[in-house]
Design an enzyme around this catalytic site. Structure first.
Site, PDB file in Angstrom:
ATOM      1  N   HIS A  13     -20.549   8.310   9.009  1.00 26.09           N
ATOM      2  CA  HIS A  13     -20.180   8.067  10.418  1.00 26.09           C
ATOM      3  C   HIS A  13     -19.106   6.991  10.436  1.00 26.09           C
ATOM      4  CE1 HIS A  13     -21.481   7.587  14.842  1.00 26.09           C
ATOM      5  NE2 HIS A  13     -20.371   6.871  14.676  1.00 26.09           N
ATOM      6  N   HIS A  15     -15.123   5.759  12.251  1.00 31.67           N
ATOM      7  CA  HIS A  15     -14.015   5.955  13.194  1.00 31.67           C
ATOM      8  C   HIS A  15     -12.728   5.567  12.479  1.00 31.67           C
ATOM      9  CE1 HIS A  15     -16.685   6.511  16.686  1.00 31.67           C
ATOM     10  NE2 HIS A  15     -17.490   5.727  15.981  1.00 31.67           N
ATOM     11  N   LYS A  95     -20.037  16.423  17.165  1.00 34.99           N
ATOM     12  CA  LYS A  95     -20.575  15.149  17.641  1.00 34.99           C
ATOM     13  C   LYS A  95     -20.736  15.178  19.152  1.00 34.99           C
ATOM     14  CE  LYS A  95     -21.629  10.763  17.852  1.00 34.99           C
ATOM     15  NZ  LYS A  95     -20.800   9.607  17.527  1.00 34.99           N
ATOM     16  N   HIS A 134     -24.849  10.789  19.685  1.00 39.67           N
ATOM     17  CA  HIS A 134     -24.896   9.389  20.118  1.00 39.67           C
ATOM     18  C   HIS A 134     -26.030   9.318  21.133  1.00 39.67           C
ATOM     19  CE1 HIS A 134     -22.982   5.391  21.081  1.00 39.67           C
ATOM     20  NE2 HIS A 134     -23.938   5.518  21.996  1.00 39.67           N
ATOM     21  N   HIS A 168     -26.512   6.257  14.152  1.00 41.38           N
ATOM     22  CA  HIS A 168     -26.630   4.787  14.227  1.00 41.38           C
ATOM     23  C   HIS A 168     -27.864   4.327  14.999  1.00 41.38           C
ATOM     24  CE1 HIS A 168     -24.713   5.758  17.998  1.00 41.38           C
ATOM     25  NE2 HIS A 168     -23.513   5.898  17.469  1.00 41.38           N
ATOM     26  N   ASP A 240     -20.514   3.466  11.070  1.00 39.19           N
ATOM     27  CA  ASP A 240     -20.001   3.345  12.444  1.00 39.19           C
ATOM     28  C   ASP A 240     -18.923   2.269  12.509  1.00 39.19           C
ATOM     29  OD1 ASP A 240     -19.632   4.075  15.055  1.00 39.19           O
ATOM     30  OD2 ASP A 240     -21.340   2.948  15.837  1.00 39.19           O
TER      31      ASP A 240
HETATM   32  O1  DOR Z   1     -19.550   0.508  19.070  1.00 38.98           O
HETATM   33  C1  DOR Z   1     -19.114   1.648  19.089  1.00 38.98           C
HETATM   34  N1  DOR Z   1     -17.810   1.908  18.915  1.00 38.98           N
HETATM   35  N2  DOR Z   1     -19.959   2.664  19.311  1.00 38.98           N
HETATM   36  C2  DOR Z   1     -19.524   3.919  19.513  1.00 38.98           C
HETATM   37  O2  DOR Z   1     -20.320   4.785  19.734  1.00 38.98           O
HETATM   38  C3  DOR Z   1     -18.078   4.214  19.508  1.00 38.98           C
HETATM   39  C4  DOR Z   1     -17.337   3.226  18.740  1.00 38.98           C
HETATM   40  C5  DOR Z   1     -15.842   3.302  18.956  1.00 38.98           C
HETATM   41  O3  DOR Z   1     -15.293   4.406  18.944  1.00 38.98           O
HETATM   42  O4  DOR Z   1     -15.221   2.249  19.117  1.00 38.98           O
HETATM   43 ZN    ZN Z   2     -19.517   5.810  16.188  1.00 38.27          ZN
END
Ligand code: DOR
Ligand code: ZN
Length: 335
Positions: A13, A15, A95, A134, A168, A240
């Site tokens: 997971h 980004h 997702k 989520h 998460h 995450d």
């Molecule tokens: O803290 C987070 N940041 N939780 C999420 O679900 C998305 C993520 C983000 O894309 O910045």
């Molecule tokens: Zn995330």
């Protein structure tokens, strides 16, 4: 000096964002991981074959190594079976974001109407596409994940052949849910093993620890630690890691997200070592995910050593978790 060799670590997971941010963070993840499940919450989100292909290509260009696989995801909406058949070889998971619960989730699901979701979720089960969720409602912030448990139950009961990953997880309630349904799995971040709400907001506000779902109570963290340290077979590492530029974190209206990609394995080594469970780290960071997702990861060996590592203040425009602090473990080499 103590060393640990991890083979084929996976971050299930992450980004990676796009454009300049992607160029900064992709090499940091591809350096120490064999692969990562890449979240689709770009602006606009990843929803078509062209979106997936284009984004995968940009990730490949931004990475600085060939021995890394970006496992691609689609942003959930109700997709037809035919569409899912056409894209199945190019994605690993879909997702699902409830609308508005986190960064770039505005186009997410408004209500969990099982009948309208049936075609999509049955096709995903048939094709072996994993559903990543989520799991938060829009209730009171400390209760959002616990309140979402009834949705997980409804999904798990109605689609018993669908693999559902509770992303998460941060609560004892989610830990307890894991073994109630065969088709429920979970990812856990490294920061949720380390911090509680007290660390985020108990003293001076620490924006770089603010994320969704927010860190909870000590008993929640203890419940997470217990299943992670025993490498529960349904639990996988998912950082995450969610970079935001410094100005978007150190501002009124701080974006949610903790950036851990470059320090995640070092922190995990320290946690497992502290609890005398280093022998279970390999399962948590790779074996469980390979088995659950049916992934055969790119070969990579990461050697970590019990040796100080001072976390840089910044990576490009991003402030990492524990910036300027000294970690007990560092990455010695990657083969
Ligand atoms: O803290 C987070 N940041 N939780 C999420 O679900 C998305 C993520 C983000 O894309 O910045
Ligand atoms: Zn995330």
């Amino acid at each position: 000096m103590k060393t640990v060799t991890l083979t084929m670590p996976l971050d299930m997971h992450v980004h990676l964002r796009d454009a300049e941010m992607l160029n900064t963070v992709a090499p940091l993840t591809s350096y120490s991981f064999s692969g990562a499940l890449v979240m689709p919450n770009l602006v606009p989100p990843v929803k078509t074959v062209e979106d997936v292909r284009g984004y995968r290509h940009r990730i490949k260009v931004a990475m600085e190594s060939d021995d890394f696989e970006p496992y691609m995801t689609l942003f959930y909406q109700n997709y037809s079976r035919d569409f899912l058949i056409s894209i199945q070889d190019e994605i690993t998971a879909v997702k699902l974001y409830p609308s508005g619960v986190t960064t770039n989730s505005e186009g997410g699901v408004e209500s969990f109407d099982i009948e309208s979701m049936r075609e999509t979720l049955e096709a995903m089960a048939e094709l072996g596409i994993v559903l990543c969720v989520h799991g938060e409602t829009n209730g009171f912030v400390m209760d959002r994940e616990a309140e979402f448990m009834s949705v997980y139950e409804m999904l798990a009961q109605n689609f018993p052949k669908l693999k559902i990953v509770m992303e998460h997880i941060t609560t004892r309630e989610a830990v307890e849910m894991l073994d109630r349904y065969e088709n429920l799995y979970a990812t856990i971040t490294v920061h949720h093993l380390m911090i509680t709400l007290d660390d985020v907001a108990g003293g001076m506000l620490r924006p770089h620890l603010f994320c969704k779902p927010i860190a909870k109570r000590p008993h929640d963290r203890d419940a997470l630690l217990k299943i992670v340290l025993e490498a529960h077979p349904k639990v996988m590492f998912g950082s995450d890691s969610a970079p935001h530029p410094r100005h978007a974190k150190e501002s009124c209206g701080c974006g949610a997200g903790v950036f851990t990609a470059p320090i995640a394995l070092q922190l995990l080594c320290a946690i497992f070592d502290e609890h005398d469970k280093l022998e279970n780290l390999q399962a948590f960071v790779s074996d469980n995910a390979q088995r659950i997702y049916g992934i055969c990861a790119e070969y990579k060996e990461v050697v970590l050593v019990e040796h100080d590592f001072v976390v840089p203040q910044m990576y490009g425009s991003i402030v990492p978790m524990m910036a300027g602090e000294t970690l007990k473990w560092s990455i010695e080499r990657v083969d």
